[in-house]
Design an enzyme around this catalytic site. Structure first.
Site, PDB file in Angstrom:
ATOM      1  N   ASP A  56     -11.879   3.392  -8.721  1.00 31.48           N
ATOM      2  CA  ASP A  56     -11.739   2.483  -7.588  1.00 31.48           C
ATOM      3  C   ASP A  56     -11.194   1.158  -8.104  1.00 31.48           C
ATOM      4  O   ASP A  56     -11.866   0.462  -8.878  1.00 31.48           O
ATOM      5  CB  ASP A  56     -13.103   2.280  -6.920  1.00 31.48           C
ATOM      6  CG  ASP A  56     -13.012   1.495  -5.615  1.00 31.48           C
ATOM      7  OD1 ASP A  56     -12.114   0.643  -5.497  1.00 31.48           O
ATOM      8  OD2 ASP A  56     -13.847   1.732  -4.729  1.00 31.48           O
ATOM      9  N   ASN A  83      -0.094   0.351  -5.668  1.00 30.16           N
ATOM     10  CA  ASN A  83       0.157   0.936  -4.356  1.00 30.16           C
ATOM     11  C   ASN A  83      -1.112   1.141  -3.533  1.00 30.16           C
ATOM     12  O   ASN A  83      -1.036   1.238  -2.308  1.00 30.16           O
ATOM     13  CB  ASN A  83       0.876   2.278  -4.536  1.00 30.16           C
ATOM     14  CG  ASN A  83       0.976   3.061  -3.246  1.00 30.16           C
ATOM     15  OD1 ASN A  83       1.728   2.726  -2.348  1.00 30.16           O
ATOM     16  ND2 ASN A  83       0.187   4.131  -3.139  1.00 30.16           N
ATOM     17  N   SER A 134       4.189  -5.254   2.324  1.00 36.54           N
ATOM     18  CA  SER A 134       4.467  -4.695   3.643  1.00 36.54           C
ATOM     19  C   SER A 134       5.273  -5.723   4.420  1.00 36.54           C
ATOM     20  O   SER A 134       5.148  -6.932   4.183  1.00 36.54           O
ATOM     21  CB  SER A 134       3.167  -4.394   4.391  1.00 36.54           C
ATOM     22  OG  SER A 134       3.417  -4.083   5.752  1.00 36.54           O
ATOM     23  N   TYR A 147      -4.956  -7.028   7.339  1.00 34.02           N
ATOM     24  CA  TYR A 147      -3.951  -6.291   6.581  1.00 34.02           C
ATOM     25  C   TYR A 147      -2.753  -7.173   6.259  1.00 34.02           C
ATOM     26  O   TYR A 147      -2.309  -7.253   5.112  1.00 34.02           O
ATOM     27  CB  TYR A 147      -3.504  -5.067   7.380  1.00 34.02           C
ATOM     28  CG  TYR A 147      -2.455  -4.231   6.686  1.00 34.02           C
ATOM     29  CD1 TYR A 147      -2.815  -3.366   5.664  1.00 34.02           C
ATOM     30  CD2 TYR A 147      -1.119  -4.305   7.063  1.00 34.02           C
ATOM     31  CE1 TYR A 147      -1.852  -2.589   5.013  1.00 34.02           C
ATOM     32  CE2 TYR A 147      -0.161  -3.539   6.429  1.00 34.02           C
ATOM     33  CZ  TYR A 147      -0.523  -2.681   5.406  1.00 34.02           C
ATOM     34  OH  TYR A 147       0.419  -1.932   4.771  1.00 34.02           O
ATOM     35  N   LYS A 151      -1.414  -8.555   2.507  1.00 32.93           N
ATOM     36  CA  LYS A 151      -0.085  -8.266   1.966  1.00 32.93           C
ATOM     37  C   LYS A 151       0.717  -9.545   1.730  1.00 32.93           C
ATOM     38  O   LYS A 151       1.517  -9.615   0.785  1.00 32.93           O
ATOM     39  CB  LYS A 151       0.663  -7.323   2.906  1.00 32.93           C
ATOM     40  CG  LYS A 151       0.051  -5.929   2.989  1.00 32.93           C
ATOM     41  CD  LYS A 151       0.000  -5.240   1.634  1.00 32.93           C
ATOM     42  CE  LYS A 151      -0.444  -3.798   1.747  1.00 32.93           C
ATOM     43  NZ  LYS A 151      -0.439  -3.103   0.430  1.00 32.93           N
ATOM     44  N   VAL A 180       7.182   3.921   7.777  1.00 31.76           N
ATOM     45  CA  VAL A 180       7.478   5.061   6.906  1.00 31.76           C
ATOM     46  C   VAL A 180       6.802   6.299   7.488  1.00 31.76           C
ATOM     47  O   VAL A 180       5.659   6.234   7.965  1.00 31.76           O
ATOM     48  CB  VAL A 180       6.986   4.808   5.463  1.00 31.76           C
ATOM     49  CG1 VAL A 180       7.211   6.039   4.591  1.00 31.76           C
ATOM     50  CG2 VAL A 180       7.704   3.597   4.876  1.00 31.76           C
TER      51      VAL A 180
END
Length: 250
Positions: A56, A83, A134, A147, A151, A180
């Site tokens: 992790d 990633n 992102s 999120y 990023k 994607v």
């Protein structure tokens, strides 16, 4: 050992697995890292020149052990691809602190911890770091307060890495995917959302995992030896136009 070695996190599926496979096609050895042990075992079962490492990336002690085990197995690290990531798309007022921290600890803390732990090995090889950001980190978007912020922070961290590690020959760049066609995206994107994305993108289609992997492996290769500190949107032109999707607000 002289064969180059890539460390890819979040490698059990999606963009991470596609990147690992492309590295192998290009002659690299690959350490695939993921906290999902069963999925990682499935992903690595039939892949040559690769090994899976179940860790992790948000836990400092596990990251240190991970780097030690990878160096024991392969002897070197030439590229780190950060990633691993999680997402939770909620309105601001519904994003509690537990949800915020769950996203930050993997998407941001994990990038910091893995990169920092790998620096000594990367100094030896004058290697490369590629962080997966992102387009949500390049511009604000509905339901992405945690999120998108995580990023955006990764994008700035990449610039810090490039500025501070360049003197050691270490390059750092960030790839920011747009929509994607992953299994996860197809599971959560309604037909209305898909149609809105397509209308907003100049190339009028979703990208593939391999198309993102091509950019990542290029940035890790000698072909990009003079490229560092760059933020590259691999998004079909989506970040370049438009301001959001009304479909996401319903």
């Amino acid at each position: 050992m002289t064969q180059k070695v890539a460390l890819v996190t979040g490698a059990a599926r999606g963009i991470g697995l596609a990147t690992a496979k492309l590295f192998i096609e290009q002659g690299w050895l690959v350490a695939l890292v993921d906290r999902d042990g069963p999925e990682l075992a499935t992903a690595t079962r039939d892949i040559a020149n690769a090994r899976g490492f179940e860790f992790d990336v948000s836990i400092p002690e596990q990251v240190d052990q991970m780097i030690d085990e990878i160096l024991t197995a392969f002897g070197r690290i030439d590229a780190v691809v950060n990633n691993a990531g999680v997402a939770d798309f909620l309105p601001i007022e519904e994003t509690n602190f537990a949800a915020w921290r769950r996203i930050m600890e993997t998407n941001l803390d994990g990038v910091f911890l893995v990169s920092q732990a790998a620096i000594p090995a990367l100094k030896e090889t004058k290697g490369a770091i590629v962080n997966i950001g992102s387009i949500s980190g390049l511009r604000a978007s509905t339901l992405r307060v945690a999120y998108g912020t995580s990023k955006a922070a990764v994008i700035h961290m990449t610039k810090q890495q490039a500025a501070e590690l360049g003197e050691y020959g270490i390059r750092a760049n960030c790839v920011c995917p747009g929509p994607v066609k992953t299994k996860l995206a197809m599971a959560v994107h309604s037909p209305e959302i898909i149609s809105a994305y397509l209308d907003a993108m100049p190339l009028n289609r979703y990208g593939s995992e391999t198309e993102i992997a091509e950019v990542v492996t290029f940035l890790c290769s000698d072909k990009a030896s003079f490229v560092t500190g760059q933020i590259i949107a691999a998004d079909g032109g989506f970040e370049n136009v438009g301001v959001g999707l009304p479909a996401l607000r319903k």
